[in-house]
Design an enzyme around this catalytic site. Structure first.
Site, PDB file in Angstrom:
ATOM      1  N   ASP A  66      -1.775 -10.822   7.426  1.00  0.00           N
ATOM      2  CA  ASP A  66      -0.534 -11.579   6.513  1.00  0.00           C
ATOM      3  C   ASP A  66      -0.670 -13.171   6.601  1.00  0.00           C
ATOM      4  O   ASP A  66      -0.581 -13.842   5.609  1.00  0.00           O
ATOM      5  CB  ASP A  66       0.598 -11.102   6.995  1.00  0.00           C
ATOM      6  CG  ASP A  66       0.869  -9.552   6.871  1.00  0.00           C
ATOM      7  OD1 ASP A  66       0.613  -9.095   5.689  1.00  0.00           O
ATOM      8  OD2 ASP A  66       1.390  -8.936   7.873  1.00  0.00           O
ATOM      9  N   ASP A  99      -2.700  -3.098   0.602  1.00  0.00           N
ATOM     10  CA  ASP A  99      -1.670  -3.021   1.692  1.00  0.00           C
ATOM     11  C   ASP A  99      -0.541  -1.939   1.261  1.00  0.00           C
ATOM     12  O   ASP A  99       0.007  -1.166   2.135  1.00  0.00           O
ATOM     13  CB  ASP A  99      -1.038  -4.501   1.467  1.00  0.00           C
ATOM     14  CG  ASP A  99      -0.134  -4.631   2.964  1.00  0.00           C
ATOM     15  OD1 ASP A  99      -0.196  -3.987   3.678  1.00  0.00           O
ATOM     16  OD2 ASP A  99       0.407  -5.642   2.952  1.00  0.00           O
TER      17      ASP A  99
END
Length: 341
Positions: free
Chosen positions: A262, A221
């Site tokens: 997420d 990420d």
């Protein structure tokens, strides 16, 4: 954007399997000028804490209800190169879980790169076809599996004709509202359901593999969003150059967008904690939300797309191992000795 179902799908940002990020809606659309600094941070936090909390609570519920069900991680377990066994040594588990994490991240990198190339060369119809098919299959297969397990667990009366009818409509409505104009509450509800189904299936992965995947995805990420040649950074820059949204799956509220990835990985962490004890679940739940709040605070400061996983996952994992390794044993010992503090 389309006026009817016959047009092209409408929404924005990321594939379910793509490394996620958190952005201001204005920044993701490439609007010119500086975003106003007086954005209501508390409204932003509240607008995302509610759906994230709902997703995690639903995963906790599914883990509690279906924990005893003999279900594997399905397609996810089939990708794993190492199958964890209880009798394996710590070194074997660590090595095998690292191999599994690498395979998982390679999949994410491949999907992200493919999405970037398709978007760069304006193959948006292919992207939407891919995403619509993925969402439809997820809702029908994982949704059908969860429904079947709940029916079996509670011995509910349901014939195949009725269950097939409901499942078909559940999946078709989901594809319709996620990718075409629809009431926001229904669209957001389906995005939460998609996240719950994915997260619950990932909780079936072995423990060591789960933790290494969470660490690996958080590192990816950071790379994908913040490095100069990161694919997600490239997607955002390309969308800014065109002044148009990036096709994909995203939860949008109050000028901020949070990728469904997420939601999924937050809930995987909480689902793993739910397999431990109540104290661990509570502290991990709070840690994830605190991490999300800190990320939103940084978003208002830097005014650019930021990775939403690292802070929450780091805090959540720290709280998990602290609670399960120190706090819970201490509490159990005090309870055993009838000591209350």
């Amino acid at each position: 954007e389309p006026e009817s179902l016959a047009g092209a799908p409408s929404e924005t940002s990321q594939s379910v399997f793509e490394a996620p990020a958190i952005t201001h809606a204005a920044e993701a659309r490439g609007e010119e000028g500086e975003v106003e600094r007086d954005v209501d941070l508390f409204a932003q936090v509240d607008s995302l804490l509610k759906p994230v909390s709902a997703t995690m609570l639903m995963v906790i519920g599914l883990v509690g209800i279906l924990n005893a069900a003999p279900v594997s991680a399905g397609a996810f377990s089939n990708m794993m190169v190492y199958e964890e066994h209880e009798e394996d040594s710590t070194g074997t588990k660590l090595k095998g879980s690292l191999e599994n994490a690498v395979m998982f991240v390679v999949l994410i990198v491949g999907v992200t790169t493919a999405l970037f190339l398709l978007y760069k060369f304006r193959c948006t119809k292919i992207i939407y076809a891919w995403l619509i098919l993925s969402v439809g299959m997820l809702l029908s297969t994982f949704g059908g599996l969860v429904g079947y397990l709940i029916i079996s667990t509670y011995d509910l009366a349901m014939d195949y004709g009725t269950s097939t009818f409901f499942l078909w409509n559940f999946a078709m409505v989901g594809m319709r509202v996620v990718f075409w104009p629809a009431p926001a509450v229904i669209k957001q509800g389906y995005l939460v359901i998609v996240s719950v189904l994915l997260a619950w299936s990932l909780t079936k992965l072995p423990e060591w593999t789960t933790w290494t995947i969470l660490v690996a995805v958080s590192i990816w990420d950071l790379i994908a969003v913040l490095t100069p040649r990161g694919p997600l950074k490239g997607l955002v820059e390309e969308s800014q150059r065109r002044n148009e949204p990036i096709p994909g799956l995203v939860y949008e509220a109050e000028d901020v967008k949070l990728g469904l990835g997420d939601f999924v990985f937050y809930s995987v962490l909480i689902g793993r904690a739910a397999l431990s004890d109540v104290t661990t679940v509570v502290v991990c739940f709070i840690a994830v939300l605190v991490g999300l709040g800190l990320t939103l605070l940084l978003l208002t400061v830097y005014q650019k797309a930021l990775p939403a996983l690292p802070i929450s996952i780091a805090l959540g994992m720290a709280c998990y191992f602290t609670s399960s390794g120190l706090v819970t044993p201490m509490v159990n010992m005090l309870n055993k000795d009838c000591v209350f503090i």
